[in-house]
Design an enzyme around this catalytic site. Sequence first.
Site, short mmCIF file in Angstrom:
data_model
loop_
_atom_site.label_atom_id
_atom_site.label_comp_id
_atom_site.label_asym_id
_atom_site.label_seq_id
_atom_site.Cartn_x
_atom_site.Cartn_y
_atom_site.Cartn_z
N ASN A 71 16.40 -23.80 -17.85
CA ASN A 71 16.69 -22.61 -18.29
C ASN A 71 16.40 -22.50 -19.61
O ASN A 71 16.47 -23.36 -20.61
CB ASN A 71 18.36 -22.55 -18.63
CG ASN A 71 19.15 -21.28 -18.84
OD1 ASN A 71 18.36 -20.04 -18.80
ND2 ASN A 71 20.28 -21.05 -18.84
N GLU A 110 34.38 -32.58 -19.89
CA GLU A 110 32.93 -32.65 -19.71
C GLU A 110 32.30 -32.60 -21.22
O GLU A 110 32.35 -31.81 -21.99
CB GLU A 110 32.65 -31.40 -18.90
CG GLU A 110 31.07 -31.22 -18.69
CD GLU A 110 30.85 -30.02 -17.88
OE1 GLU A 110 31.87 -29.47 -17.04
OE2 GLU A 110 29.95 -29.27 -17.94
N ARG A 119 37.59 -24.68 -13.83
CA ARG A 119 37.19 -25.08 -15.10
C ARG A 119 37.84 -23.91 -16.24
O ARG A 119 37.72 -22.64 -15.90
CB ARG A 119 35.63 -25.03 -15.31
CG ARG A 119 35.16 -25.48 -16.68
CD ARG A 119 33.67 -25.44 -16.60
NE ARG A 119 33.42 -24.14 -17.51
CZ ARG A 119 32.15 -24.22 -17.99
NH1 ARG A 119 31.39 -24.92 -17.77
NH2 ARG A 119 31.88 -22.95 -18.68
N TRP A 177 24.79 -26.77 -29.52
CA TRP A 177 25.37 -25.65 -28.57
C TRP A 177 25.93 -26.32 -27.26
O TRP A 177 25.66 -26.88 -26.90
CB TRP A 177 24.22 -24.60 -28.43
CG TRP A 177 24.82 -23.79 -27.66
CD1 TRP A 177 25.41 -22.43 -27.93
CD2 TRP A 177 24.72 -23.33 -26.17
NE1 TRP A 177 26.08 -21.86 -27.19
CE2 TRP A 177 25.36 -22.15 -25.85
CE3 TRP A 177 23.91 -24.01 -25.11
CZ2 TRP A 177 25.65 -21.66 -24.55
CZ3 TRP A 177 24.29 -23.63 -23.84
CH2 TRP A 177 24.59 -22.62 -23.43
N TYR A 193 31.30 -21.15 -26.41
CA TYR A 193 30.77 -21.30 -25.04
C TYR A 193 31.66 -20.99 -23.99
O TYR A 193 33.07 -21.46 -23.97
CB TYR A 193 30.43 -22.80 -25.27
CG TYR A 193 29.96 -23.28 -23.80
CD1 TYR A 193 28.86 -23.01 -23.29
CD2 TYR A 193 31.04 -23.94 -23.13
CE1 TYR A 193 28.57 -23.29 -22.01
CE2 TYR A 193 30.47 -24.20 -21.69
CZ TYR A 193 29.32 -23.81 -21.08
OH TYR A 193 29.34 -24.01 -19.99
N ARG A 248 27.20 -35.97 -13.83
CA ARG A 248 27.09 -34.57 -13.39
C ARG A 248 25.66 -34.17 -13.31
O ARG A 248 25.15 -33.07 -13.59
CB ARG A 248 27.64 -33.60 -14.30
CG ARG A 248 29.24 -33.62 -14.03
CD ARG A 248 30.17 -32.79 -15.08
NE ARG A 248 29.85 -31.49 -14.88
CZ ARG A 248 28.89 -30.46 -14.98
NH1 ARG A 248 28.02 -30.88 -16.20
NH2 ARG A 248 28.77 -29.32 -14.63
N ASP A 288 35.05 -27.86 -20.27
CA ASP A 288 33.74 -28.16 -20.88
C ASP A 288 33.54 -28.05 -22.33
O ASP A 288 34.07 -26.99 -22.81
CB ASP A 288 32.52 -27.46 -20.31
CG ASP A 288 31.12 -27.81 -20.67
OD1 ASP A 288 30.93 -28.55 -21.17
OD2 ASP A 288 30.46 -27.14 -19.75
N GLU A 302 24.62 -33.01 -16.97
CA GLU A 302 23.95 -31.91 -16.75
C GLU A 302 22.56 -31.88 -17.49
O GLU A 302 21.59 -31.25 -16.97
CB GLU A 302 24.58 -30.74 -17.01
CG GLU A 302 25.22 -30.34 -18.40
CD GLU A 302 25.74 -29.08 -18.68
OE1 GLU A 302 26.90 -28.83 -17.88
OE2 GLU A 302 25.50 -28.31 -19.28
N HIS A 315 30.95 -29.07 -23.99
CA HIS A 315 29.49 -28.68 -24.28
C HIS A 315 28.96 -29.44 -25.64
O HIS A 315 28.40 -28.81 -26.38
CB HIS A 315 29.39 -27.06 -24.48
CG HIS A 315 28.29 -26.46 -23.79
ND1 HIS A 315 27.03 -26.27 -24.09
CD2 HIS A 315 28.15 -26.54 -22.32
CE1 HIS A 315 26.32 -25.76 -23.30
NE2 HIS A 315 26.83 -25.98 -22.22
O1 KDG Z 1 21.30 -23.71 -19.07
C1 KDG Z 1 22.63 -24.26 -19.44
C2 KDG Z 1 23.85 -24.08 -18.61
O2 KDG Z 1 23.69 -24.63 -17.39
C3 KDG Z 1 25.19 -24.97 -19.11
O3 KDG Z 1 25.37 -24.33 -20.39
C4 KDG Z 1 26.18 -24.58 -17.95
O4 KDG Z 1 27.52 -26.34 -19.18
C5 KDG Z 1 27.29 -25.62 -18.23
C6 KDG Z 1 27.88 -25.97 -17.17
O5 KDG Z 1 28.75 -26.97 -17.15
O6 KDG Z 1 27.73 -25.12 -15.92
MG MG Z 2 28.71 -27.99 -18.87
#
Ligand code: KDG
Ligand code: MG
Length: 402
Positions: free
Chosen positions: A37, A236, A147, A402, A159, A283, A210, A262, A212
């Site tokens: 992304n 998460e 979620r 972020w 977010y 993940r 999440d 992720e 993030h």
């Molecule tokens: O490209 C970034 C997204 O995939 C991310 O922000 C999504 O954190 C995310 C999630 O848990 O789906």
């Molecule tokens: Mg995530």
Amino acid sequence: MKIADVRVIVTCPGRNFVALKIVTEDGVSGVGDATLNGRELAVAAYLTEHVVPLLIGRDASRIEDTWQFLYKGAYWRRGPVTMSAIAAVDTALWDIKGKVAGLPLYQLLGGRSRSGVTVYGHANAVDVETVLSEISSYVALGYRAVRVQTGIPGLSSTYGVSDDKMFYEPADAALPTENVWSTEHYLHHVPKVFAEVRKEFGPTLKLLHDVHHRLTPIEAARLGKSLEPYALTWIEDPVPAELQEGFRLIRQHTTTPLAVGEVFNTIWDCQELITSQLIDYIRTTVVHAGGITHLRRIFDLAALHHVRSGSHGATDLSPVCMAAALHVDIAIPNFGLQEYMRHTPETDLVFPHGYRFERGYLHPSEEPGLGVDIDEELAARYPYSPAQLPVNRLEDGTMHSW
Ligand code: KDG
Ligand code: MG
């Protein structure tokens, strides 16, 4: 079974995707996802310039050897661009192997370990009242895991909260949107949200959240403790995970389960987290962690240490990645949960696929291989459109994760 043709396809049916198609001299084709992304063209260029020339004439049946060749042969190891490119090749070769064998991929991975893949959806809204009704919609569709993300009073955006509910797409502008973050506002608000959610939905709905990557370990520990009464399935990405040791501190303070991975690309990013049992769910994904071959290696290590899978499945992972993930999910012994965000109807048409959702479970396709393809003619009608992920600043202007 020599590789005769390899095509890198960039398409934007609502958002940007990079796909790889490998065709053998016998005319068998396989697809892989190479989407990263906001950095899609970097992976497309890496594939086109550095990987495709190495593939022509190679034996398509030698998946492990091709993986090692691309990983070790580059000398420069790891990193999201390299590992997404390797993932696309690996996934396409597994697709070809399944088609040649006449078996859905999960059969080559050892067959079914369960009847369906439990998925979680995203309930998000600016306020608690609306998020409760969003959760109800998921429960009505049969979801067993949700979620939950809400707006934070005092912050103009955060977010995970958007208008396009099931397709939440954070890469929203050609240049990054700037968000403002306050840990104090966030930590004050989130426990109140989950108190309401548990009161409304009772003890058995699986709830996830999440963070993030926004907290420090001690802040994450405080969040985990404050959420213990609401028995979340996981929080998460509580902290940026470059420092794996950071999780040890969180772990010492809270029994709220932890999920991360992720943004990881290899087993080396999570080795300490897994072997020291500092997390509960890993993940990592097919597309960003080196394909099916490497993801299985991560999940096998995790299985030894009581860590379950919880694979990322946001909208920026194409249906090719989702199809591949489902074959892995259904086969491994230590599956936990699979994230499932819907793709737009345009994306579903560009990537026709046979997996299906039913009452909270996803089921992989029973067709040979992955059971997903790319309609190249249709894909060509959606040219690349620049889009980047947002950035975050603290209230005083300091850059933040972020
Ligand atoms: O490209 C970034 C997204 O995939 C991310 O922000 C999504 O954190 C995310 C999630 O848990 O789906
Ligand atoms: Mg995530």
